[in-house]
Design a protein around this motif. Structure first.
Motif, PDB file in Angstrom:
ATOM      1  N   GLN A 171      -1.788  -5.157   6.735  1.00 12.30           N
ATOM      2  CA  GLN A 171      -3.089  -5.088   6.063  1.00 12.30           C
ATOM      3  C   GLN A 171      -4.218  -5.165   7.089  1.00 12.30           C
ATOM      4  O   GLN A 171      -5.254  -4.532   6.936  1.00 12.30           O
ATOM      5  CB  GLN A 171      -3.224  -6.234   5.053  1.00 12.30           C
ATOM      6  N   LEU A 172      -3.989  -5.960   8.131  1.00  9.77           N
ATOM      7  CA  LEU A 172      -4.995  -6.061   9.199  1.00  9.77           C
ATOM      8  C   LEU A 172      -5.096  -4.736   9.958  1.00  9.77           C
ATOM      9  O   LEU A 172      -6.190  -4.221  10.211  1.00  9.77           O
ATOM     10  CB  LEU A 172      -4.625  -7.204  10.159  1.00  9.77           C
ATOM     11  N   GLY A 188       5.920 -10.403   3.373  1.00  2.93           N
ATOM     12  CA  GLY A 188       5.720 -11.543   4.271  1.00  2.93           C
ATOM     13  C   GLY A 188       4.667 -11.296   5.335  1.00  2.93           C
ATOM     14  O   GLY A 188       3.673 -10.613   5.110  1.00  2.93           O
ATOM     15  N   PHE A 221       0.595 -14.351  -0.506  1.00  2.00           N
ATOM     16  CA  PHE A 221       1.725 -14.134   0.400  1.00  2.00           C
ATOM     17  C   PHE A 221       2.780 -13.316  -0.335  1.00  2.00           C
ATOM     18  O   PHE A 221       3.201 -13.674  -1.435  1.00  2.00           O
ATOM     19  CB  PHE A 221       2.308 -15.471   0.862  1.00  2.00           C
ATOM     20  N   SER A 264      -7.159 -12.601   0.663  1.00  2.45           N
ATOM     21  CA  SER A 264      -6.003 -11.831   0.225  1.00  2.45           C
ATOM     22  C   SER A 264      -4.846 -12.079   1.199  1.00  2.45           C
ATOM     23  O   SER A 264      -4.658 -13.201   1.649  1.00  2.45           O
ATOM     24  CB  SER A 264      -6.431 -10.364   0.164  1.00  2.45           C
ATOM     25  N   PHE A 265      -4.111 -11.034   1.560  1.00  2.00           N
ATOM     26  CA  PHE A 265      -2.947 -11.224   2.430  1.00  2.00           C
ATOM     27  C   PHE A 265      -3.356 -11.645   3.838  1.00  2.00           C
ATOM     28  O   PHE A 265      -2.787 -12.576   4.406  1.00  2.00           O
ATOM     29  CB  PHE A 265      -2.100  -9.956   2.473  1.00  2.00           C
ATOM     30  N   VAL A 266      -4.344 -10.966   4.418  1.00  2.00           N
ATOM     31  CA  VAL A 266      -4.738 -11.276   5.793  1.00  2.00           C
ATOM     32  C   VAL A 266      -5.279 -12.696   5.870  1.00  2.00           C
ATOM     33  O   VAL A 266      -4.926 -13.468   6.753  1.00  2.00           O
ATOM     34  CB  VAL A 266      -5.787 -10.258   6.319  1.00  2.00           C
ATOM     35  N   GLY A 267      -6.111 -13.082   4.918  1.00  2.94           N
ATOM     36  CA  GLY A 267      -6.676 -14.424   4.910  1.00  2.94           C
ATOM     37  C   GLY A 267      -5.655 -15.501   4.583  1.00  2.94           C
ATOM     38  O   GLY A 267      -5.838 -16.653   4.940  1.00  2.94           O
ATOM     39  N   GLY A 268      -4.590 -15.135   3.898  1.00  2.00           N
ATOM     40  CA  GLY A 268      -3.534 -16.099   3.606  1.00  2.00           C
ATOM     41  C   GLY A 268      -3.585 -16.659   2.185  1.00  2.00           C
ATOM     42  O   GLY A 268      -2.789 -17.530   1.846  1.00  2.00           O
ATOM     43  N   LEU A 291       3.700  -7.689   6.230  1.00  2.00           N
ATOM     44  CA  LEU A 291       2.737  -7.075   5.310  1.00  2.00           C
ATOM     45  C   LEU A 291       1.325  -7.575   5.650  1.00  2.00           C
ATOM     46  O   LEU A 291       0.362  -6.814   5.668  1.00  2.00           O
ATOM     47  CB  LEU A 291       3.090  -7.420   3.865  1.00  2.00           C
ATOM     48  N   ARG A 292       1.250  -8.852   5.972  1.00  2.00           N
ATOM     49  CA  ARG A 292      -0.043  -9.432   6.329  1.00  2.00           C
ATOM     50  C   ARG A 292      -0.626  -8.719   7.549  1.00  2.00           C
ATOM     51  O   ARG A 292      -1.793  -8.322   7.563  1.00  2.00           O
ATOM     52  CB  ARG A 292       0.195 -10.917   6.641  1.00  2.00           C
TER      53      ARG A 292
END
Lengths: 498, 398
Positions: free
Chosen positions: A481-482, A474, B303, B296-300, A477-478
């Motif tokens: 990654q940042l 979720g 998910f 990817s994940f950061v950009g959305g 994790l986002r």
């Protein structure tokens, strides 16, 4: 007197000794509460959880619960607790539970599902009933700090970040210790008549240094932290104690757990992703929103349980009672027990010490409120918002001046000490942004040697990741990654540097 | 509901989506770009990492696994796309420097060396920073920049601090957009007795025309000056984003900013339209082709759920490297965790596999097997695959 261990028990013993006028040293290898004290639920038990199986432990809990509510007001949030019975949970256990609570003096109120949902709207609407008990939420770290305050004021010496490397013995008796400062490696020698081993899960290791042994059954328990509060009341599952059946609100978050897995050593604990799944799945049954709530990390600690002689008991069926062992060589070990009864454990330990020393001074820790509570301002939002321009930790609104004040007050080179005392890095990013800043500020203040700052940062990030990794999905994790792209991409820390 | 028709709609306003949009708008197609907001690019250094893991990025491409997006695009397309990018940035007044055949190293805020390929002109002088004296200029109270990290690692350095009355990088960049502030800064610099060498500043030299600020400081001090990239939000990342966005608008493209895709309509193997929900009334855009560049994940664009990974617009199949316990390695500093191989697998025309949608293309970090941290190929991969997907789309539209 020398106390080994800066958890709740060790700090409680220090306060008790101070109030009875006994000079003492406390030696802790990390910061306060860095063992089981800091890795528990932060639950001030009513005793109800133990009522069925261990009446003596339950009685101790309810007595201490009342005492701590009085003497440690600023550490305790009087939340109340619920035991909820879900479809399929044994009704017979519920009857036994109520009977046992009555027998041990724990007040209960039975609530209908609708009444319980009124109290805690996030509860599973399918619950069959709930029982209200006087459980509370407690801040273990503050509790240690305040106990240490009294000790310090009355002349006690407290050395954190000092690891005991040797117990000095003469003619078979313990007469002192040698402790090593973690960063500098400097060895301090401290002499004393009695060494109290309050090192929790490390109890056997410390006892061995004095040529003794203590039988321990180490059991690891893992918990998770949510991004926000899902309940204002402690929630327990009304069934025999098992995995993942307690949710405790604490400050802005909720803590849920635990698992119970036997381990050989209290060091280098790993949390398996399956433990996080177990806790989350169980917590979700009591509070459905738990399954979709962001988890900020998992953590784990080792219960310092005593091995029941001759039985192969598992972690949960071993008594939560405590035991004091006089090794008759100048060392006294205090083992077992739990956070809720830390004060009683300290009192009984000091009673034994007084007998050995031949002093007669009564214990006063149950009557006197903990010192220094007035100075604990808590974390009022208005105060934090007043200096937004200066914020270095956006999650917890900690300002540069807060950091500078803590660094000055403690004269510490450990960034962890600042995090524990200001809440810097305790929010969703878990220090991913602000630890770099805090270390930068400490460099500016001349508290951290710039040459080692990068290795401190690196070590912090590894430790941090250990708690985050098992609960990564979720938005967490986002964000991770940042954070990874910052340290690996922008700061190039993965390219063989640091 | 508003109703609009285009030749092509690009979903996602990061470097990949903008690259594709600029290409197609430049070819005269009616092009719309839909984005939820400022892209992850604004959090980046603004440098174009092409293949940091190899000394020669172009040679390294052929050593990548066959399913890596660079290999699908092909080396020729990658080179063409990056050269087109260099031309475009020259046109926008934000020139980039560097050689595709050799990586360079620039100074980071902690005194380490970041390997990258193409850098904005404001970082050009950072290359070879270890061979000369570096005078680091910091700003009082700046919360994301602590020169002691650098000075403790590099022997030949000195520091001075300028009080600009603000503690954020964006606040400082806004100040550097004012010529009078730049004059004050230059006057202060000239008053310092600087040893011979270069000047380094955190990346705050203005959002509008950093090239002019650079030249002004160089002229007044007689010294080379370069920017050190900072933690997000990053001024060079924002500059890159704005330059690309302006290039798209200059080519007549249509922007839907602050819009999320609320629903998609497909019929007989084609995407027909999307419905957008934004700050104003919802609108529907139909087009002959669509490009997915949501990141990817950061950009959305992706998910992660407790045990699976979802693609957020079309619910496409996502390739995931095993169960959750395998997504991350124990060592935080591992060169890329397995999870970053997650994404959408595509055919040789950058069309997602397994969905049967013939007019849908995908590009950028949403692609499977990119492993951006491991190969250090962030914006390079976005530019190359954005361009490759746009060319494939162009073939369909023509």
């Amino acid at each position: 007197m020398i106390i080994i261990g800066g958890g709740a028990t060790g700090c409680g013993i220090a306060r008790d000794l101070a109030l009875r006028g006994v000079p003492h040293y406390l030696v802790e290898r990390g910061d306060f509460a860095s063992g089981a004290t800091g890795a528990c639920h932060g639950l001030l038990h009513s005793g109800a959880r133990y009522a069925v199986r261990d009446k003596e432990a339950a009685r101790e809990c309810i007595t201490e619960n009342a005492i701590l509510k009085t003497i440690a007001k600023k550490c305790v949030e009087v939340t109340g607790g619920l035991f909820v019975r879900l479809p399929g949970d044994s009704k017979r256990y519920r009857d036994e539970f109520l009977k046992s609570c009555e027998a041990t003096g724990i007040e209960t109120v039975i609530l209908s599902p609708s009444k319980a949902l009124e109290l805690v709207p996030s509860l599973n609407p399918a619950i069959e009933e709930a029982v209200r008990v006087p459980d509370c939420s407690i801040d273990p770290f503050r509790l240690c700090l305040l106990n240490a305050t009294t000790s310090r004021r009355l002349g006690g010496n407290i050395l954190t970040h000092h690891e005991v490397v040797e117990i000095i013995r003469e003619k078979g008796r313990c007469v002192g210790i040698r402790a090593r400062e973690r960063l500098t490696g400097e060895i301090k020698e401290i002499r004393g008549r009695i060494v109290v081993n309050a090192s929790g899960a490390w109890g056997d290791r410390v006892a061995r240094m004095a040529g003794s042994r203590v039988p321990m059954a180490l059991s690891k328990g893992s918990l998770v932290i949510t991004n926000h509060r899902l309940t204002n009341v402690v929630i327990n599952r009304l069934r025999p104690p098992s995995d993942g059946d307690i949710i405790v609100p604490n400050e802005a978050v909720c803590l849920a757990g635990t698992t119970s897995i036997p381990v050989d050593s209290p060091d280098n604990l790993e949390i398996d992703p399956s433990e996080v799944d177990t806790v989350t799945t169980q917590a979700e049954q009591m509070v459905p929103a738990f399954g979709t709530t962001r988890l900020i990390r998992a953590y784990t600690g080792v219960r310092p349980l005593l091995k029941a002689s001759g039985t192969e008991a598992d972690g949960r069926s071993i008594s939560r009672g405590f035991q004091i062992i006089d090794h008759k060589n100048g060392m006294i070990s205090i083992l077992g027990g739990k956070l809720t009864t830390y004060r009683l454990m300290a009192e009984k330990t000091v009673d034994v010490v007084m007998d050995v020393l031949g002093f007669k001074v009564p214990c006063r820790t149950a009557e006197l409120p903990l010192e220094g509570q007035d100075e604990l301002s808590g974390y009022p939002l208005s105060k934090r918002l007043s200096k937004l321009d200066d914020i270095v930790c956006e999650c917890e609104l900690v300002s540069r001046s807060d950091v500078q004040r803590a660094v000055n007050a403690m004269a510490t080179p450990y960034v962890g000490d600042i995090q524990h005392r200001t809440r810097l890095g305790m929010g969703p990013c878990q220090g991913g942004f602000c630890t770099y800043r805090a270390l930068g500020i400490m460099q500016e203040m001349g508290r951290v040697d710039p040459d080692v700052s990068l290795s401190i940062l690196k070590e912090f990030l590894q430790r941090r990741f250990k708690g985050i990794r098992p609960a990564l999905w979720g938005d967490q994790l986002r964000e991770e990654q940042l954070i990874e792209s910052i340290y690996m991409g922008i700061l190039a820390m993965g390219q063989g540097h640091g | 509901m508003g109703e609009h028709g285009y030749d092509v709609v690009i979903i996602g306003g990061g470097v990949a989506g903008l690259t594709a949009s600029i290409y197609l708008a430049g070819k005269g197609f009616r092009t719309a770009l839909v984005s939820r907001g400022d892209p992850a690019c604004c959090l980046s250094t603004g440098c174009i990492d092409v293949l940091g893991a190899h000394e020669d990025p172009m040679k390294g491409i052929d050593r990548l696994p066959r399913n890596h997006p660079y290999r699908i695009a092909g080396r020729r397309t990658v080179i063409d796309a990056l050269e087109a990018f260099l031309g475009l940035m020259e046109e926008r007044g934000l020139p980039y420097r560097g050689s595709l055949g050799r990586n360079t190293g620039i100074l980071t805020p902690i005194g380490t060396t970041k390997t990258t390929c193409l850098v904005p002109i404001t970082m050009e002088a950072s290359s070879g920073f270890t061979t000369t004296h570096i005078h680091v200029v910091s700003f009082k109270g700046l919360r994301d920049f602590y020169p002691s990290y650098i000075t403790s690692r590099l022997a030949n350095t000195s520091v001075s601090v300028f009080d600009a009355g603000t503690s954020s990088t964006l606040g400082l960049a806004t100040k550097f957009d004012e010529p009078s502030f730049v004059d004050d800064f230059c006057a202060w610099l000239s008053g310092l007795e600087l040893p011979p060498g270069k000047i380094a500043v955190p990346a705050v030299l203005g959002l509008k025309d950093p090239k002019a600020v650079l030249q002004r400081i160089r002229a007044s001090t007689g010294r080379e000056i370069f920017e050190i990239p900072t933690l997000p939000p990053s001024v060079p990342g924002i500059r890159l984003f704005r330059a690309l966005k302006d290039a798209f608008l200059a080519r007549g493209g249509h922007l839907y900013w602050g819009n999320a895709v609320a629903s998609v309509e497909t019929r007989s193997g084609q995407v027909e339209a999307i419905t957008m929900a934004g700050p104003c009334r919802p609108s529907r855009a139909h087009a002959r082709a669509f490009i997915l560049a949501t990141g990817s994940f950061v950009g959305g664009g992706l998910f992660a759920q407790r045990g699976s990974v979802r693609e957020t617009v079309f619910d496409l199949d996502v390739k995931v490297p095993g169960p959750r316990r395998d997504w991350f390695l124990n060592d935080f500093f591992s060169p890329g965790h397995p999870v970053e191989a997650s994404g959408i697998e595509v055919d040789s025309s950058f069309r997602p596999l397994g969905c049967g949608l013939k007019n849908l293309f995908a590009c950028g970090s949403i692609l499977a097997h990119g492993e951006i941290m491991r190969h250090r190929c962030g914006h390079g991969l976005a530019i190359a695959t954005g361009s490759a997907a746009a060319r494939a789309c162009e073939r369909l539209l023509s």
